[in-house]
Motif scaffolding. Structure first.
Motif, mmCIF file in Angstrom:
data_model
loop_
_atom_site.group_PDB
_atom_site.id
_atom_site.type_symbol
_atom_site.label_atom_id
_atom_site.label_comp_id
_atom_site.label_asym_id
_atom_site.label_seq_id
_atom_site.Cartn_x
_atom_site.Cartn_y
_atom_site.Cartn_z
ATOM 1 N N LYS A 137 0.805 -1.221 0.000
ATOM 2 C CA LYS A 137 0.000 0.000 0.000
ATOM 3 C C LYS A 137 0.840 1.273 0.000
ATOM 4 O O LYS A 137 0.298 2.372 0.057
ATOM 5 C CB LYS A 137 -0.930 -0.005 1.209
ATOM 6 N N ASN A 154 -5.754 -1.044 -9.274
ATOM 7 C CA ASN A 154 -6.291 0.210 -8.736
ATOM 8 C C ASN A 154 -5.427 0.746 -7.606
ATOM 9 O O ASN A 154 -4.946 -0.011 -6.764
ATOM 10 C CB ASN A 154 -7.715 -0.010 -8.219
ATOM 11 N N ASN A 155 -5.244 2.071 -7.608
ATOM 12 C CA ASN A 155 -4.551 2.770 -6.511
ATOM 13 C C ASN A 155 -3.211 2.105 -6.199
ATOM 14 O O ASN A 155 -2.949 1.671 -5.073
ATOM 15 C CB ASN A 155 -5.440 2.785 -5.264
ATOM 16 N N GLY A 173 -2.931 6.565 -5.911
ATOM 17 C CA GLY A 173 -4.064 7.017 -6.707
ATOM 18 C C GLY A 173 -3.933 6.689 -8.190
ATOM 19 O O GLY A 173 -4.906 6.824 -8.948
ATOM 20 N N SER A 199 -3.879 4.287 -11.248
ATOM 21 C CA SER A 199 -4.427 2.965 -11.559
ATOM 22 C C SER A 199 -4.088 2.596 -12.992
ATOM 23 O O SER A 199 -4.048 3.453 -13.879
ATOM 24 C CB SER A 199 -5.949 2.951 -11.367
#
Length: 626
Positions: A3, A291-292, A297, A299
């Motif tokens: 992440k 995605n992300n 942010g 993608s």
């Protein structure tokens, strides 16, 4: 799932640490060539025997754990395809060639347990007859500079964490955490990277056109439709380092503002497609695709489209048509794809090798990349060496290296004592170059001056027993068969050129045919719609330019100087060698051979079909050609 950038760095450190616990790592080549020769059986054999000895290192890079021992892994193509299956040992660099499953026990007992080198599995330099122990000492690898192929023989292509352990996705992380699209485009522009698919158009310029084109949706397409005979550079990258292609596509997507891409790969590349599909699934699961990405942010989605093997689909607009579900046929340009491409949206199309260069450029900088190559052609280029050469396989060298260095230093010269005659460079779109061009530096502009082109990177080396008219006929037959038929110059012109070349090789041509052939070749080059048609005459034009005397011999003397054209061969029987066994008279389908038993026979050249059956069956070598 990762992440953040920090989590990616942490994973890299742990995966690298887990790998470093290996006392030894054995890498078995699992490229298509080696797999076809049984390398997967070698891999399983070595792994099972090492495990039986209690030495196997159970390194789990997913969990970033391991223990000291022997790691046994597959890898991508090492490049030296002629010597496969290849097995390399790290950190020593020891390289074994032509390894079979039956060699596994000896390798474990001698090399792994007792640290002994098995001489019979080492490469023997054909020029010095000396054994070569390590890959770095091997003349095939010595002159190479590997950027695109750097990790193809070092990592397990099915393990995303192995890619990350070797610096994978760090370039993507770098641009997402500290660069904007303009900075990325500038870096690629400054690097001097030119498209490696054939045309050599500056990559950064193509990106800048697409970035400035308006539209809510933009696309990146990876062109993996490698159709040149003998070319397998892109296939090897997709098989050996698939994540480098995905990372390159995302870098390009970020630069132009695209959020989706397509990999267009030939259906004839099943292993490459399989590994690319797994790479996409693994990258999405880890959070470096989809995605992300890394919580930034940004993608990006990647799809795979399997092509049906049409050579014309290597052309940008034909490739786009194929993805859209239409027949793969070129479209008039402008508008160019960067303005109006896939489904009418701005689209950038780069080939596999171009995209695989991007992570290294972003991580090391434009100046580093420009440190290789020439002023107008920066970086390195992969070439597929094939033909009558000692060392066949895949090589990567700095742009600007000469043909002589590639053919004789890396390729080891011609095999079986043959004399160099020509090299076909650039596949069907390229040209044939003579011995006088051996010191020509390989860059885009220099080759264009002599009527050839780098193309995707095929290099077919030919000896003095090769007929250049027959060579031109072979490539013309290929492009004529692959022509989509949309435009008249290509559809009809290539057909007529092939007919004339066939006529010449059959001894039925005239000097007037040579004039017409050259005029027609130029007309096809000038009038065709797409790159396939415009470059189709190159093999004809270059052979006419550099080997015109061979054409003249075919039409004026009805002789093939290389003795290769079957229709122009004249069979004869050497009376001193002939024993009069009558086997040739019995095998001849035309009754062209006569003679008494135990007496020398003769061939009636008027009746001879030139099938060669008599020469093939003669036990005394009495039948030859002239």
């Amino acid at each position: 799932m990762l992440k953040s950038h920090e989590e990616l760095i942490k994973l890299q450190q742990k995966a690298k640490s887990a790998l470093s616990e290996n006392k030894m790592r054995i890498l078995v080549c699992a490229g298509t060539g080696c797999v076809a020769n049984g390398s997967l059986k070698v891999f399983e054999g070595l792994k099972n025997l090492v495990q039986e000895k209690g030495l196997l290192a159970e390194v789990d890079l997913v969990k970033e754990v391991g223990h000291e021992g022997i790691g046994v892994n597959i890898s991508g193509c090492h490049g030296f395809c002629q010597m496969g299956p290849l097995v390399r040992f790290e950190p020593s660099g020891l390289l074994y060639c032509k390894v079979q499953e039956s060699d596994c026990q000896e390798i474990v007992d001698a090399t792994i347990v007792n640290n002994e080198v098995i001489d019979r599995l080492l490469y023997t330099d054909p020029n010095t007859n000396e054994k070569v122990t390590t890959q770095d000492e091997n003349p095939f690898y010595k002159r190479q500079v590997r950027v695109t192929l750097k990790d193809c023989g070092r990592i397990d292509p099915d393990d995303i964490n192995d890619y990350i352990a070797h610096g994978g996705y760090q370039a993507l992380s770098k641009i997402l955490s500290g660069m904007n699209s303009e900075a990325v485009i500038k870096e690629v522009l400054d690097s001097g990277l030119r498209g490696r698919g054939g045309g050599g158009f500056p990559t950064g310029r193509k990106w800048s056109f697409a970035a400035s084109s308006p539209g809510p949706k933009k696309y990146i397409i990876c062109n993996g439709d490698e159709g040149d005979p003998g070319a397998f550079m892109d296939r090897s990258v997709m098989e050996g380092n698939p994540h480098s292609v995905l990372e390159g596509m995302m870098i390009a997507g970020f630069a132009i503002g695209a959020d989706e891409g397509y990999i267009y790969a030939r259906a004839e590349y099943p292993l490459a497609i399989k590994r690319m599909k797994k790479a996409i699934v693994d990258a999405e699961a880890l959070g470096v695709l989809g995605n992300n990405i890394l919580g930034t942010g940004f993608s990006f989605k990647i799809n795979i489209k399997e092509g049906a093997g049409a050579f014309v689909c290597g052309e940008e607009t034909a490739l786009i048509a194929s993805i859209e579900g239409e027949r793969g046929m070129p479209r008039p340009r402008p508008p160019f794809p960067a303005v109006k491409g896939l489904w009418g949206c701005p689209t950038v199309i780069n080939n596999v090798e171009t995209l695989a260069n991007l992570p290294a450029i972003i991580l090391n900088g434009a100046a580093w990349f420009k440190g290789f190559g020439t002023a107008s052609s920066a970086g390195t280029k992969t070439f597929a060496l094939a033909g009558q050469i000692q060392n066949t396989g895949l090589v990567e060298v700095p742009m600007g290296m000469t043909l002589r260095e590639i053919v004789f230093d890396i390729g080891g010269g011609l095999r079986e004592g043959k004399k160099y005659k020509s090299v076909q460079i650039g596949g069907p779109s390229g040209g044939c170059l003579t011995e006088e061009k051996l010191d020509l530096p390989l860059d885009y502009d220099e080759l264009m001056k002599v009527g050839a082109m780098i193309g995707s990177g095929g290099l077919v080396v030919m000896g003095d027993d090769t007929c250049m008219v027959e060579t031109a006929k072979f490539f013309m037959g290929f492009v004529q068969n692959e022509s989509c038929g949309k435009c008249v110059p290509c559809r009809e012109g290539t057909k007529q050129m092939l007919a004339m070349l066939t006529k010449i090789t059959e001894g039925k041509g005239t000097e007037a045919d040579l004039v017409l052939l050259e005029e027609l070749a130029q007309d096809v080059k000038d009038g065709s719609l797409c790159g396939l048609g415009k470059t189709a005459p190159n093999p004809v034009l270059t052979t006419l330019r550099y080997f015109r005397d061979e054409y003249v011999a075919h039409v004026r003397d009805k002789k093939c100087p290389a003795g290769a054209c079957q229709a122009l061969k004249e069979y004869y029987i050497d009376a001193e060698k002939c024993k009069g066994c009558t086997l040739c008279t019995r095998i001849c389908p035309a009754g062209a051979i006569s003679g008494e038993k135990k007496q020398p026979h003769t061939i009636n050249v008027e009746l001879c079909l030139k099938c060669g059956a008599c020469a093939e069956k003669c036990k005394f070598g009495a039948i030859g050609t002239r």
